[in-house]
Design a protein around this motif. Structure first.
Motif, PDB file in Angstrom:
ATOM      1  N   ARG A 135       3.109   5.335  -4.834  1.00  0.00           N
ATOM      2  CA  ARG A 135       3.685   5.084  -3.518  1.00  0.00           C
ATOM      3  C   ARG A 135       3.756   3.588  -3.176  1.00  0.00           C
ATOM      4  NH1 ARG A 135       0.545   6.430   0.193  1.00  0.00           N
ATOM      5  NH2 ARG A 135       2.071   6.689   1.859  1.00  0.00           N
ATOM      6  N   SER A 136       2.747   2.824  -3.617  1.00  0.00           N
ATOM      7  CA  SER A 136       2.792   1.396  -3.306  1.00  0.00           C
ATOM      8  C   SER A 136       3.919   0.734  -4.107  1.00  0.00           C
ATOM      9  CB  SER A 136       1.446   0.728  -3.567  1.00  0.00           C
ATOM     10  OG  SER A 136       1.051   0.873  -4.899  1.00  0.00           O
ATOM     11  N   MET A 165       0.845  -1.205   0.000  1.00  0.00           N
ATOM     12  CA  MET A 165       0.000   0.000   0.000  1.00  0.00           C
ATOM     13  C   MET A 165       0.878   1.252   0.000  1.00  0.00           C
ATOM     14  SD  MET A 165      -3.138  -1.168   0.251  1.00  0.00           S
ATOM     15  CE  MET A 165      -3.763  -2.809   0.531  1.00  0.00           C
ATOM     16  N   GLY A 166       1.891   1.255   0.851  1.00  0.00           N
ATOM     17  CA  GLY A 166       2.754   2.425   0.953  1.00  0.00           C
ATOM     18  C   GLY A 166       3.920   2.103   1.862  1.00  0.00           C
ATOM     19  N   VAL A 167       4.903   3.015   1.903  1.00  0.00           N
ATOM     20  CA  VAL A 167       6.119   2.718   2.651  1.00  0.00           C
ATOM     21  C   VAL A 167       5.884   2.598   4.157  1.00  0.00           C
ATOM     22  CG1 VAL A 167       7.745   3.640   0.952  1.00  0.00           C
ATOM     23  CG2 VAL A 167       6.733   5.181   2.644  1.00  0.00           C
ATOM     24  N   LEU A 227      -9.265   5.787 -10.926  1.00  0.00           N
ATOM     25  CA  LEU A 227      -8.917   7.217 -10.839  1.00  0.00           C
ATOM     26  C   LEU A 227      -7.857   7.447  -9.769  1.00  0.00           C
ATOM     27  CD1 LEU A 227     -12.278   9.133 -11.099  1.00  0.00           C
ATOM     28  CD2 LEU A 227     -10.192   9.561 -12.421  1.00  0.00           C
ATOM     29  N   ASN A 228      -7.982   6.731  -8.655  1.00  0.00           N
ATOM     30  CA  ASN A 228      -7.088   6.985  -7.533  1.00  0.00           C
ATOM     31  C   ASN A 228      -5.746   6.283  -7.626  1.00  0.00           C
ATOM     32  OD1 ASN A 228      -8.439   8.630  -5.247  1.00  0.00           O
ATOM     33  ND2 ASN A 228     -10.033   7.418  -6.237  1.00  0.00           N
ATOM     34  N   GLU A 229      -5.682   5.209  -8.430  1.00  0.00           N
ATOM     35  CA  GLU A 229      -4.433   4.454  -8.540  1.00  0.00           C
ATOM     36  C   GLU A 229      -3.554   4.961  -9.673  1.00  0.00           C
ATOM     37  OE1 GLU A 229      -2.989   1.874  -6.948  1.00  0.00           O
ATOM     38  OE2 GLU A 229      -4.559   1.048  -5.674  1.00  0.00           O
ATOM     39  N   PRO A 258      11.512   6.106 -12.266  1.00  0.00           N
ATOM     40  CA  PRO A 258      12.017   6.944 -11.175  1.00  0.00           C
ATOM     41  C   PRO A 258      12.034   6.214  -9.835  1.00  0.00           C
ATOM     42  CG  PRO A 258       9.897   7.766 -12.026  1.00  0.00           C
ATOM     43  CD  PRO A 258      10.403   6.755 -12.996  1.00  0.00           C
ATOM     44  N   ASN A 259      11.007   5.425  -9.543  1.00  0.00           N
ATOM     45  CA  ASN A 259      11.021   4.652  -8.295  1.00  0.00           C
ATOM     46  C   ASN A 259      12.219   3.703  -8.261  1.00  0.00           C
ATOM     47  OD1 ASN A 259       8.809   5.725  -6.937  1.00  0.00           O
ATOM     48  ND2 ASN A 259       7.349   4.280  -7.858  1.00  0.00           N
TER      49      ASN A 259
END
Lengths: 555, 555
Positions: A275-276, A227-229, B546-548, A307-308
């Protein structure tokens, strides 16, 4: 990463594929076996040729493979009581019990198999194998030998063709297990693609079985699972020297991402990375700091994946690690690979990271021979290809079409006629030779009856097309290579050739391809390689043909 | 001839294909497993969908197969010490030892598998299987499940398509073992072709393994192995009543051949039949008087094979036996079959042999769906088809392309985006229903989130195309069928559905095809079957999208 097996002969005592028993066969082999036995012909000495009639994939060459499996099958061929019990249920009740007792006693000790060595470049009509033995047993081997040679030779040839197009400097990886035709299709594809010139496979089982190098990193699911860091609990990573430690590898990566975003050359391009995805890359790098390679197309290659990846790779670099590179699995592979290479090169210069410009770019996604050809034409920056579906299923031609034909019985030549000339078989027990020219390339393959003299270096030898009167030429070879060796001698006393290990077969394939004139191997309009018979064999074929054909037909 | 297995559930304790261990997988499953474990995500509850994106063979339907093998694999999934030892050699030495200890402890007791029953007609995008379990284990199952479903479903669909074209009154036999992609390719082809509607196979091993009827007579080699009738030592044959005996069956056959040659209707045509062929037929008939069937194209069908066959068949008839018929393996099958039928009918009348006109004509030789279609158009007299290469290798499309996608983790929906809309996955743990119309045919498949209400009979339900705004309709179904059942419950306490036996799966396939509107099944321009999502799921997909998506892309 796996150690390669050493050189040396293969142990025949090892069991063959556990799926293959003596019942791995067509029913008609057993009905014929019964009829041979009933007619007291079962011990007649038969010679069968195993051959194909047309090169696959619109090409002009084939690589022969599957011999080791054939010899293993032959060496261990026998009937269990349970096999016999099943056969009793499928043959008519009129079949005599003595036949089943006889079947129980058979093995391949009276069989001899002569073959072209596995990994050789081969051509239509020249038998790949010559099986000699009692009619009943030689007949019973047919289906298994065909099954074991057909796909093996097809997929090896397909791999060799992919290698020809990709060039020798690219890394080729077989990724086909999930799309192969059944479990064994997948396992044998990995083996035979390696023989045909691939460098490794994703298939772990094949890696263990055959000692083939295995490769792989992560899939889209891995990226999607984050989901995220903030969910990463272990944020520290030791330096590569092991003496120091970075307490917040995530922070370090985020600082590098900010630096990339602020770099003039990339202005605006890297503003919003996913971010995920970043979390997944960071997590993978913490697990595999020495082997960091990322799949960059889960969201958007240029705006997010690259870039990630670069942020993580630069953070690793700061700790003394070298990232491996990226994998592209969708989109315009030529364009994307060039864009990625540009970014890597800018980073190498901008941040003074030697080698960053040469990071490995791997491409996958429905690659086949034509895609490779098109990529070559467009120009690309791909270093390694992961090839799956089209390679292992041989999608442009999924079957080779080998056949197994009786050519002699009790020293009497036999010939199958057909209104379709490609299906006419060449009779007699034969030997075959490859004749080489002054430039060192193979010129022509020549079949002769076993009793005819052997062609000699520098001596004019007549080579005739087996069926076309006008196609013939004299050849004075600079080298003469006997094609068949005895690989299974039974109890004949003949000394059988040891089977080479996988690496040996792979090397042979490479050397054999190098000994072919390049115009026979090219993908577009290749020159057909010549396959011929001696003048004596030609005359004999046509004499027999006249005498076997029904009156009024084919004369 | 084999006895068919009884109805009843499958024993899971039986080992699956011996080729398949827990290492039957891609390396990246293990690198991901390590990274999940290292990030402490390995027990996250994951939901994966296994689905395909496009029907094969240019058609609009697919038959799902391979489930039994998947469940067997799941039921027995574990790591041996030797598996772990090998993995240690292919993962970097930095991998922690505790991970390997953990791997040794895993099994599928925390996994649940929901699936559409094997043998069902299925469509793109609707998951065939939903795998729920700890992220690490559910991920490790991916490659094997894909391998086991991909080819199984492809070849079952191919067999079903051949059956559709051939019609229900023809006998269809699978003859592909020698041309299949590897040993297991051959064995599973026989199984899945039987599920798809074939009547039997030539493959003896598959006959034994699965109880499929096996069929076969003899090959060209059998004919070629004979020189002439003088070599036949056993010339006698008992009458069918067993009380009398014909001392010279060869003489009897030769008298019948002379009668045929002297028959006005055949004048001149049968003058010179091949002697070795006659010897082979006589010998085969002596071995199998109750099952005499002959391959008639070794020399010339009309001038040699058919008259030789008829002479033997008439001699058998005189002794009270009924011959089965002939097999044609080359030439113009439509024309030849009609000519043969004419000759059989003339003989029935001329010599008063009831049933002779209806002898079975079997055809083989490179038959595929298009050949069957062409034969239907031309008219033919073929009763049975032996189909090999094109059937088992699925030559018109040798891979199905199933994928395995993460759709939910710890109750959070996950979605793989792609610039290629066909690759966008539908997020969330879902249920799927098949809605039927007034005529009893299936109308549309509908996916919904697991918490949404179940569609009800006679109630208007909105069915939306998952990605196309304008494609939507209200459906008031006459019948609602829940597509998923739990086939593997682990230790969840859910009651798992027993796996049906092979005959059960085959019957389901037949019934499912019968429940489809024929225009979805036809070979030429079939109507696409509709696959839809509920309004709520549609809105959710597009909200998530839309959010991803990275900014500036796909909005």
């Amino acid at each position: 990463m796996a150690t390669l097996p050493g050189e040396g002969p293969i142990e025949l005592a090892k069991p063959t594929n556990p799926m293959i028993s003596a019942l791995f066969s067509d029913l008609y082999q057993f009905t014929m076996a019964y009829a041979y036995w009933k007619a007291d012909k079962h011990l007649d000495r038969a010679v069968f040729d195993l051959l194909f009639r047309k090169n696959p994939f619109g090409g002009e060459y084939t690589v022969f493979a599957g011999l080791e499996e054939c010899i293993r099958f032959t060496a261990t061929f026998h009937f269990e009581n349970s096999d016999i019990d099943y056969l009793r249920t499928v043959l008519p009740p009129t079949c005599e019990e003595d036949f089943f007792a006889y079947l129980k006693s058979v093995d391949c000790s009276d069989v001899e198999i002569y073959a072209i060595p596995e990994g050789s470049v081969v051509f239509p009509r020249i038998p790949l194998m010559r099986v000699e033995g009692p009619l009943l047993i030689a007949q019973l081997l047919e289906t298994a030998l065909l099954n074991l040679v057909n796909y093996a030779s097809l997929v090896t040839t397909n791999a060799a063709r992919h290698r020809q197009v990709a060039g020798s400097d690219k890394m080729l990886l077989e990724f086909g297990l999930r799309r192969a035709q059944g479990p064994d299709g997948g396992i044998s594809a990995s083996k035979y693609c390696y023989i045909g010139g691939f460098d490794g496979t994703s298939n772990v089982d094949a890696g263990r079985r055959f000692g083939i190098p295995v490769r792989g990193t992560h899939s889209h699911a891995f990226v999607s699972s984050f989901m995220g860091v903030e969910e990463i609990t272990e944020r520290s990573l030791p330096n590569s020297n092991g003496n120091e430690k970075c307490d917040d590898f995530i922070g370090l990566t985020q600082r590098w991402l900010s630096k990339l975003q602020a770099t003039d050359s990339f202005r605006g391009l890297f503003s919003y990375t996913n971010r995920s995805e970043l979390a997944a890359f960071v997590s993978y790098a913490i697990s595999f700091p020495t082997q960091f390679q990322a799949l960059v197309d889960t969201f958007d290659v240029m705006r997010s994946g690259v870039p990630n990846f670069c942020a993580v790779a630069l953070a690793l670099n700061e700790l003394g690690y070298k990232a491996l590179g990226i994998r592209l699995d969708s989109g315009d592979l030529a364009y994307l690979s060039k864009q990625c290479r540009k970014i890597f090169s800018v980073i190498e210069k901008e941040f003074t990271v030697p080698g960053f410009g040469n990071l490995t770019i791997t491409a996958s996604n429905d690659i086949n021979e034509e895609t490779l050809e098109a990529l070559n034409k467009q120009g690309h920056e791909i270093d390694a290809f992961g090839i799956g579906t089209h390679l292992v299923t041989c999608s442009s031609q999924p079957a080779l079409g080998c056949v197994y034909k009786l050519v002699e019985i009790n020293k009497q030549p036999r010939m199958k006629l057909s209104q379709d000339i490609v299906k006419v078989t060449i009779p007699c027990k034969k030997e075959a030779y490859r004749l080489y020219g002054v430039e060192g390339y193979a010129l022509v393959d020549l079949m002769k009856g076993v009793d005819e003299p052997v062609p000699k270096v520098d001596e004019r030898t007549l080579c005739r097309h087996p069926f076309s009167e006008s196609r013939r030429a004299y050849v004075a070879p600079t080298k003469v290579e006997k094609l068949y060796k005895c690989f299974w001698a039974g109890k004949s006393g003949i000394s059988a050739e040891p089977l080479p290990c996988l690496e040996g077969v792979r090397k042979r394939c490479k050397a054999q391809l190098a000994a072919m004139r390049p115009d026979h191997l090219r993908a577009l309009n290749p020159t057909p390689y010549k396959v011929s018979v001696t003048g004596k064999l030609y005359d004999f074929i046509h004499f027999l043909w006249l005498n076997e054909a029904p009156v009024g037909e084919l004369r």
